[in-house]
Design an enzyme around this catalytic site. Structure first.
Site, PDB file in Angstrom:
ATOM      1  N   ASP A 114     -10.374   8.067  -5.480  1.00 16.95           N
ATOM      2  CA  ASP A 114      -9.825   6.714  -5.602  1.00 16.95           C
ATOM      3  C   ASP A 114      -9.565   6.442  -7.080  1.00 16.95           C
ATOM      4  O   ASP A 114     -10.414   6.762  -7.916  1.00 16.95           O
ATOM      5  CB  ASP A 114     -10.866   5.696  -5.078  1.00 16.95           C
ATOM      6  CG  ASP A 114     -10.220   4.494  -4.399  1.00 16.95           C
ATOM      7  OD1 ASP A 114      -9.073   4.162  -4.757  1.00 16.95           O
ATOM      8  OD2 ASP A 114     -10.865   3.900  -3.511  1.00 16.95           O
TER       9      ASP A 114
ATOM     10  N   HIS B 121      -1.905   3.389 -11.134  1.00 13.72           N
ATOM     11  CA  HIS B 121      -3.064   2.804 -10.427  1.00 13.72           C
ATOM     12  C   HIS B 121      -3.874   3.846  -9.671  1.00 13.72           C
ATOM     13  O   HIS B 121      -4.985   3.570  -9.240  1.00 13.72           O
ATOM     14  CB  HIS B 121      -2.584   1.710  -9.460  1.00 13.72           C
ATOM     15  CG  HIS B 121      -2.065   0.498 -10.168  1.00 13.72           C
ATOM     16  ND1 HIS B 121      -2.785  -0.665 -10.253  1.00 13.72           N
ATOM     17  CD2 HIS B 121      -0.925   0.284 -10.853  1.00 13.72           C
ATOM     18  CE1 HIS B 121      -2.092  -1.549 -10.956  1.00 13.72           C
ATOM     19  NE2 HIS B 121      -0.953  -0.998 -11.325  1.00 13.72           N
TER      20      HIS B 121
HETATM   21  P1  ADQ Z   1      -6.134   0.289  -2.911  1.00 17.27           P
HETATM   22  O1  ADQ Z   1      -6.132   1.716  -2.525  1.00 17.27           O
HETATM   23  O2  ADQ Z   1      -5.436  -0.630  -1.985  1.00 17.27           O
HETATM   24  O3  ADQ Z   1      -5.558   0.081  -4.401  1.00 17.27           O
HETATM   25  P2  ADQ Z   1      -8.674  -1.142  -3.714  1.00 17.27           P
HETATM   26  O4  ADQ Z   1      -8.785  -0.951  -5.180  1.00 17.27           O
HETATM   27  O5  ADQ Z   1      -9.981  -1.059  -3.017  1.00 17.27           O
HETATM   28  O6  ADQ Z   1      -7.721  -0.104  -3.011  1.00 17.27           O
HETATM   29  O7  ADQ Z   1      -8.063  -2.567  -3.455  1.00 17.27           O
HETATM   30  C1  ADQ Z   1      -7.979  -3.108  -2.178  1.00 17.27           C
HETATM   31  C2  ADQ Z   1      -7.847  -4.629  -2.283  1.00 17.27           C
HETATM   32  O8  ADQ Z   1      -7.469  -5.120  -1.005  1.00 17.27           O
HETATM   33  C3  ADQ Z   1      -9.164  -5.293  -2.658  1.00 17.27           C
HETATM   34  O9  ADQ Z   1      -8.891  -6.358  -3.534  1.00 17.27           O
HETATM   35  C4  ADQ Z   1      -9.696  -5.817  -1.311  1.00 17.27           C
HETATM   36  O10 ADQ Z   1     -10.452  -7.013  -1.398  1.00 17.27           O
HETATM   37  C5  ADQ Z   1      -8.413  -6.087  -0.562  1.00 17.27           C
HETATM   38  N1  ADQ Z   1      -8.622  -5.899   0.882  1.00 17.27           N
HETATM   39  C6  ADQ Z   1      -8.961  -4.765   1.524  1.00 17.27           C
HETATM   40  N2  ADQ Z   1      -9.057  -4.976   2.840  1.00 17.27           N
HETATM   41  C7  ADQ Z   1      -8.791  -6.269   3.037  1.00 17.27           C
HETATM   42  C8  ADQ Z   1      -8.726  -7.098   4.197  1.00 17.27           C
HETATM   43  N3  ADQ Z   1      -8.956  -6.635   5.420  1.00 17.27           N
HETATM   44  N4  ADQ Z   1      -8.409  -8.398   4.034  1.00 17.27           N
HETATM   45  C9  ADQ Z   1      -8.157  -8.886   2.795  1.00 17.27           C
HETATM   46  N5  ADQ Z   1      -8.197  -8.160   1.669  1.00 17.27           N
HETATM   47  C10 ADQ Z   1      -8.501  -6.859   1.783  1.00 17.27           C
HETATM   48  C11 ADQ Z   1      -4.936   0.947  -5.374  1.00 17.27           C
HETATM   49  C12 ADQ Z   1      -5.734   2.183  -5.766  1.00 17.27           C
HETATM   50  C13 ADQ Z   1      -7.130   1.782  -6.223  1.00 17.27           C
HETATM   51  C14 ADQ Z   1      -7.034   0.768  -7.362  1.00 17.27           C
HETATM   52  C15 ADQ Z   1      -6.087  -0.362  -7.007  1.00 17.27           C
HETATM   53  C16 ADQ Z   1      -5.809  -1.258  -8.210  1.00 17.27           C
HETATM   54  O11 ADQ Z   1      -5.805   3.105  -4.688  1.00 17.27           O
HETATM   55  O12 ADQ Z   1      -7.872   2.904  -6.641  1.00 17.27           O
HETATM   56  O13 ADQ Z   1      -8.316   0.220  -7.617  1.00 17.27           O
HETATM   57  O14 ADQ Z   1      -4.834   0.131  -6.549  1.00 17.27           O
HETATM   58  O15 ADQ Z   1      -5.331  -0.524  -9.284  1.00 17.27           O
END
Ligand code: ADQ
Length: 479
Positions: free
Chosen positions: A383, A174
């Site tokens: 990312d 990921h």
């Molecule tokens: P993350 O680094 O956690 O994931 P991201 O892909 O942005 O980053 O996903 C975060 C998720 O958490 C999103 O669905 C977002 O809506 C949710 N989220 C964030 N803050 C929140 C809050 N305060 N309340 C509720 N929900 C919240 C890792 C990798 C990424 C990759 C994903 C999936 O670092 O690059 O996209 O895995 O593979």
């Protein structure tokens, strides 16, 4: 370790024809006042992606249940077979916080923070990966499909294949797979490559990650590659390819379109004093997300007079994570100081330029925030993908709004019509923020329409289906 009695009554699965293996199970424990224990499915993309497949086949999910020093028997929750893997408190420290999050995470994210290399962390990583492999081998039926997830479990594919050559094994990373020069710092670089090569199909977020992996396999393990195929030492063919992860686009769009969401979005804007332009950031509080530079850019724009304090607001949601790791504690302090300084220096009564929130929100509130925001600011230094960018796009059914997106997020490969920025270039970022804000509605609509189509056509179901179809094509397994 003490045994805990899960509330669910189902029998542990004897066999499963489809097994997902991830560091965490997709459930959180809820403890009731009477002492009874319950499990709540934690919302998230992976559950959404795997649920249909798990229900179609006899699916099982292998992962840690979240509490250290405790054994939990396999159980069923919401129709999913869950197989908990126990971790001791010292394994949580060494395998999870240590090797996974203080060695691999920074190393794989361009060494934004310095990775630490400790032999005892590596030892714990090997032990825990073996435990996950053993648990998976025990639950998978003959010829089953196993899908291993992410950087915490890179040794599992080879460990599993050693015990169970009959399985079809897929692996998906990921996070980014780093450039070869950085990867080579890792003292255990060959072991991890060999661990991954236990899979039939190794998936990455973007093709650059797959390329990095293929180059390393050639250079370090001296194995032949042809396009995206590797001839492994045991004669098998392993495929390394990109599968950009996505979101439940239709589900989120529907939620965003609901009248209650529109009302809540309007209420959010009212509560912020009805700014002309609302900027939004939503991230885990992580040093890879580029939070400090983004807020600094916004503060400078007000300071310079390019933005009017009375006309703009920035809402930054940043959920604390990995709080036992030093770098994360440091970032939290740095953010507190920066937000305090910007709000203190340029804010007025009733007009703090930045609203900074640590809460975790339900999907409804996230959809309302996305609907409320005029400019979504996603500026990670590195990312794997970044789902927030895709979520924002999915919520903009009127094709309004603007996405400012870092070139260094995997999502930038698909969302080419975003206002792309180099997050290391603060002046460049300032220019892009203003451009995104001031662009004509027509231009914004043109950009958003293309991005919305992209996210609608490439949703989470498409991601899982494409990966699993390709895995099914992998060479026939041994008997
Ligand atoms: P993350 O680094 O956690 O994931 P991201 O892909 O942005 O980053 O996903 C975060 C998720 O958490 C999103 O669905 C977002 O809506 C949710 N989220 C964030 N803050 C929140 C809050 N305060 N309340 C509720 N929900 C919240 C890792 C990798 C990424 C990759 C994903 C999936 O670092 O690059 O996209 O895995 O593979």
């Amino acid at each position: 370790m003490t045994p805990a009695d899960p509330s669910a009554s189902a029998q542990p699965p004897a066999t499963a024809s489809f097994v997902v293996v991830a560091n965490r199970l997709p459930v959180d424990r809820v403890e009731h006042p009477d002492g009874s224990v319950d499990w709540r499915t934690s919302p998230g993309g992976l559950v959404t992606a795997f649920e249909p497949v798990m229900r179609r086949h006899d699916g099982a999910w292998v992962g840690w249940h979240g509490a250290p020093d405790e054994e939990v028997a396999p159980f069923e929750n919401d129709g999913l077979q869950l197989v908990p893997v126990p971790l001791s408190a010292s394994e949580v420290e060494e395998y999870y916080e240590g090797f996974s999050n203080t060695t691999l995470w920074p190393l794989y994210h361009d060494v934004i923070a310095a990775p630490e290399f400790h032999r005892e962390w590596w030892d714990a990583y090997v032990v825990v990966n073996q435990r996950f492999a053993d648990a998976t081998a025990a639950v998978a039926e003959q010829g089953a499909v196993v899908w291993v997830q992410d950087y915490q479990l890179q040794l599992v594919p080879a460990m599993l294949r050693r015990q169970r050559p009959d399985l079809r094994i897929g692996f998906f990373l990921h996070i980014p797979f780093p450039p070869t020069e950085l990867y080579q710092q890792l003292p255990w670089r060959n072991q991890i490559l060999e661990g991954l090569l236990g899979a039939d199909l190794v998936g990455f977020q973007v093709s650059g990650g797959a390329q990095n992996f293929l180059r390393l396999v050639r250079a370090r393990l001296r194995q032949e590659t042809h396009r995206d195929e590797i001839r492994a030492a045991d004669g098998r063919t392993v495929v390394a390819r990109s599968y950009p992860i996505s979101i439940d686009t239709a589900g989120l769009a529907e939620l965003a379109a609901a009248p209650a969401t529109a009302e809540r979005a309007a209420e959010i804007r009212r509560d912020l004093g009805d700014p002309k332009v609302l900027f939004l950031g939503v991230d885990r509080l992580d040093y890879t997300k580029g939070l400090l530079a983004r807020l600094r850019a916004f503060g400078e724009l007000i300071d310079d007079g390019a933005l009017e304090l009375d006309e703009v607001a920035f809402v930054q949601v940043a959920t604390p994570s990995r709080e036992r790791v030093d770098e994360y504690r440091q970032l939290r302090d740095d953010m507190d100081r920066l937000v305090g300084r910007i709000n203190g220096d340029i804010g007025r009564i009733g007009r703090p330029p930045i609203t900074y929130l640590h809460s975790s929100y339900p999907r409804e509130e996230m959809a309302a925030l996305y609907r409320a925001a005029d400019v979504m600011v996603v500026t990670p230094l590195r990312d794997g993908m970044n789902l927030v960018a895709k979520e924002y796009v999915a919520c903009r059914q009127a094709d309004d709004g603007a996405l400012v997106l870092s070139e260094f997020a995997g999502a930038a490969k698909e969302l080419r019509q975003a206002y792309l920025v180099n997050p290391y270039d603060i002046n460049g970022m300032k220019d892009r923020l203003v451009e995104a804000m001031d662009d004509s509605p027509r231009n914004k609509a043109r950009r958003m329409r293309v991005m919305r189509r992209q996210v609608a056509e490439h949703d989470i179901d498409h991601w899982a289906t494409t990966f699993l179809d390709d895995l099914a094509q992998a060479q026939p397994t041994a008997d």
